[in-house]
Design an enzyme around this catalytic site. Structure first.
Site, mmCIF file in Angstrom:
data_model
loop_
_atom_site.group_PDB
_atom_site.id
_atom_site.type_symbol
_atom_site.label_atom_id
_atom_site.label_comp_id
_atom_site.label_asym_id
_atom_site.label_seq_id
_atom_site.Cartn_x
_atom_site.Cartn_y
_atom_site.Cartn_z
ATOM 1 N N ASP A 12 -11.222 3.002 4.182
ATOM 2 C CA ASP A 12 -11.629 1.598 4.152
ATOM 3 C C ASP A 12 -13.152 1.463 4.095
ATOM 4 O OD1 ASP A 12 -9.639 -0.422 4.194
ATOM 5 O OD2 ASP A 12 -9.124 0.045 6.281
ATOM 6 N N LYS A 58 0.843 -1.206 0.000
ATOM 7 C CA LYS A 58 0.000 0.000 0.000
ATOM 8 C C LYS A 58 0.877 1.255 0.000
ATOM 9 C CE LYS A 58 -3.906 -2.373 2.106
ATOM 10 N NZ LYS A 58 -4.829 -2.587 3.220
ATOM 11 N N GLN A 110 -4.530 -1.259 9.610
ATOM 12 C CA GLN A 110 -4.524 -2.609 9.036
ATOM 13 C C GLN A 110 -5.087 -3.621 10.034
ATOM 14 O OE1 GLN A 110 -3.770 -3.107 5.868
ATOM 15 N NE2 GLN A 110 -3.865 -5.329 5.835
HETATM 16 N N1 L34 Z 1 -7.943 -2.132 7.360
HETATM 17 N N2 L34 Z 1 -7.284 -4.295 6.861
HETATM 18 C C1 L34 Z 1 -7.784 -3.107 6.459
HETATM 19 N N3 L34 Z 1 -8.135 -2.871 5.165
HETATM 20 C C2 L34 Z 1 -7.986 -3.834 4.240
HETATM 21 O O1 L34 Z 1 -8.398 -3.619 2.981
HETATM 22 C C3 L34 Z 1 -7.428 -5.070 4.605
HETATM 23 N N4 L34 Z 1 -7.167 -6.081 3.709
HETATM 24 C C4 L34 Z 1 -7.386 -7.469 4.141
HETATM 25 C C5 L34 Z 1 -6.611 -7.660 5.454
HETATM 26 N N5 L34 Z 1 -6.706 -6.520 6.347
HETATM 27 C C6 L34 Z 1 -7.113 -5.280 5.955
HETATM 28 C C7 L34 Z 1 -6.253 -6.049 2.728
HETATM 29 O O2 L34 Z 1 -5.694 -5.024 2.350
HETATM 30 C C8 L34 Z 1 -6.809 -8.256 2.987
HETATM 31 N N6 L34 Z 1 -6.055 -7.291 2.207
HETATM 32 C C9 L34 Z 1 -5.244 -7.630 1.098
HETATM 33 C C10 L34 Z 1 -4.560 -6.672 0.377
HETATM 34 C C11 L34 Z 1 -3.746 -7.013 -0.687
HETATM 35 C C12 L34 Z 1 -3.598 -8.319 -1.062
HETATM 36 C C13 L34 Z 1 -4.275 -9.289 -0.365
HETATM 37 C C14 L34 Z 1 -5.090 -8.955 0.713
HETATM 38 C C15 L34 Z 1 -2.681 -8.629 -2.197
HETATM 39 O O3 L34 Z 1 -2.078 -7.762 -2.778
HETATM 40 N N7 L34 Z 1 -2.523 -9.897 -2.547
HETATM 41 C C16 L34 Z 1 -1.622 -10.295 -3.615
HETATM 42 C C17 L34 Z 1 -0.554 -11.215 -3.062
HETATM 43 C C18 L34 Z 1 0.276 -10.574 -1.998
HETATM 44 C C19 L34 Z 1 1.227 -11.540 -1.318
HETATM 45 O O4 L34 Z 1 2.080 -12.122 -2.026
HETATM 46 O O5 L34 Z 1 1.121 -11.709 -0.106
HETATM 47 C C20 L34 Z 1 -2.430 -10.998 -4.688
HETATM 48 O O6 L34 Z 1 -1.988 -10.994 -5.825
HETATM 49 O O7 L34 Z 1 -3.492 -11.548 -4.357
#
Ligand code: L34
Length: 295
Positions: free
Chosen positions: A121, A54, A98
């Site tokens: 959010d 982020k 987060q």
């Molecule tokens: N306050 N907490 C708050 N806001 C959010 O919107 C989140 N979330 C969830 C967990 N806690 C939070 C996220 O940002 C889940 N989440 C999130 C964000 C990004 C990705 C997955 C979950 C993401 O970029 N996933 C990548 C892989 C990343 C890796 O290798 O770990 C993908 O391609 O799916």
């Protein structure tokens, strides 16, 4: 036949280009730079990876960005004071705490302390309520990302049978609420399935669009999917490590099986995840535009 893969990575890049242009305009015309603070409590590896992504994205887009790391044993009181500080900081337009937070902190109390106008959010009850009545200021990032993936892939949501698996406050409930609104990219007939649902497959088999946020691998197999359906996999499950030491991820859908029957499907990684991060940036831009009197 094999489904078309909807690339969250590509659609997110396209939206980021649009945001970047708007940020430049906002800076030039109004002298306003969107500001985002991400607050990370503790060192949960998944949270560290998401928050780092982020921050990186915010910087790439020309935002003013602050990463605020706090120890896992921070008191609830200290965390509330921190939020109060950012609520009052005119350079900060978006505050993100987060999740998950450590058990000794009341998560809701913390989220409700964020000024709803800086709640990028959209977890604050004011923003949840606004969403439900069709007066949203911000859309929650993951549901917003799901909707944009559908719309930008040419999927007709209007009149579609949408089935959501999962009723969390972060994904299931808000995505259902978004897609049932009488609005462009919505106006669907929505069913929410959850752990109390008697026969999940009887519902999923009717879905034109199936949104899966169940929180476990292989929650959806091909027998549960109608031929030609669009399948959006919101799951992120860590199922080990790659030889390079990176986390190995999978979604909630049996991708290999379901891609043989669906018309479109999102992968994990590279699907909804990158969209979640990008929609956070769009919300922060919009928060800055509100303050500049542009929205
Ligand atoms: N306050 N907490 C708050 N806001 C959010 O919107 C989140 N979330 C969830 C967990 N806690 C939070 C996220 O940002 C889940 N989440 C999130 C964000 C990004 C990705 C997955 C979950 C993401 O970029 N996933 C990548 C892989 C990343 C890796 O290798 O770990 C993908 O391609 O799916």
């Amino acid at each position: 036949m094999s489904a078309k893969i909807i690339s969250g990575t590509e659609i997110a890049a396209q939206i980021r280009d649009e945001i970047k242009k708007e940020v430049e305009e906002l800076k030039a015309k109004k002298g306003v730079t969107p500001g985002l603070v991400t607050i990370l409590v503790g060192e949960n590896p998944a949270s560290v990876s998401y928050v780092t992504a982020k921050q990186k994205t915010a910087k790439e887009l020309g935002f003013y960005s602050v990463q605020d790391d706090q120890p896992v044993d921070i008191s609830e009181e200290a965390l509330l004071a921190l939020i109060d500080k950012y609520n009052k900081d005119p350079q900060i337009h978006g505050i993100l705490v987060q999740l998950p937070l450590p058990k000794h902190v009341n998560e809701n109390k913390v989220l409700y302390a964020i000024n709803p106008d800086k709640d990028v959010d959209a977890f604050h009850p004011v923003n949840v309520g606004r969403l439900v009545i069709g007066e949203a200021k911000f859309y929650p990032c993951t549901p917003y990302g799901v909707q944009q993936m559908l719309v930008r892939s040419g999927v007709n949501v209007d009149g579609a049978e949408v089935v959501v698996i999962g009723r969390s406050n972060i994904v299931g409930k808000p995505v259902a609420n978004m897609l049932l609104q009488k609005a462009p990219g919505a106006n669907a007939t929505v069913t929410i399935c959850h752990t109390g649902t008697k026969d999940i497959a009887s519902h999923t088999k009717r879905a034109d669009i199936l949104i899966v946020a169940a929180g476990k691998p292989n929650a959806v197999t091909k027998e549960m999917v109608k031929p030609g359906a669009v399948v959006i996999d919101v799951g992120v499950n860590r199922i080990g490590t790659t030889p390079e030491g990176k986390a190995k991820l999978c979604g909630d859908v049996d991708f290999e099986g379901v891609k043989e029957i669906a018309s479109m499907i999102t992968p994990v990684p590279g699907g909804v995840g990158p969209m979640t991060i990008t929609m956070l940036m769009l919300n922060t831009l919009n928060a800055a535009k509100f303050t500049a009197g542009l929205l």
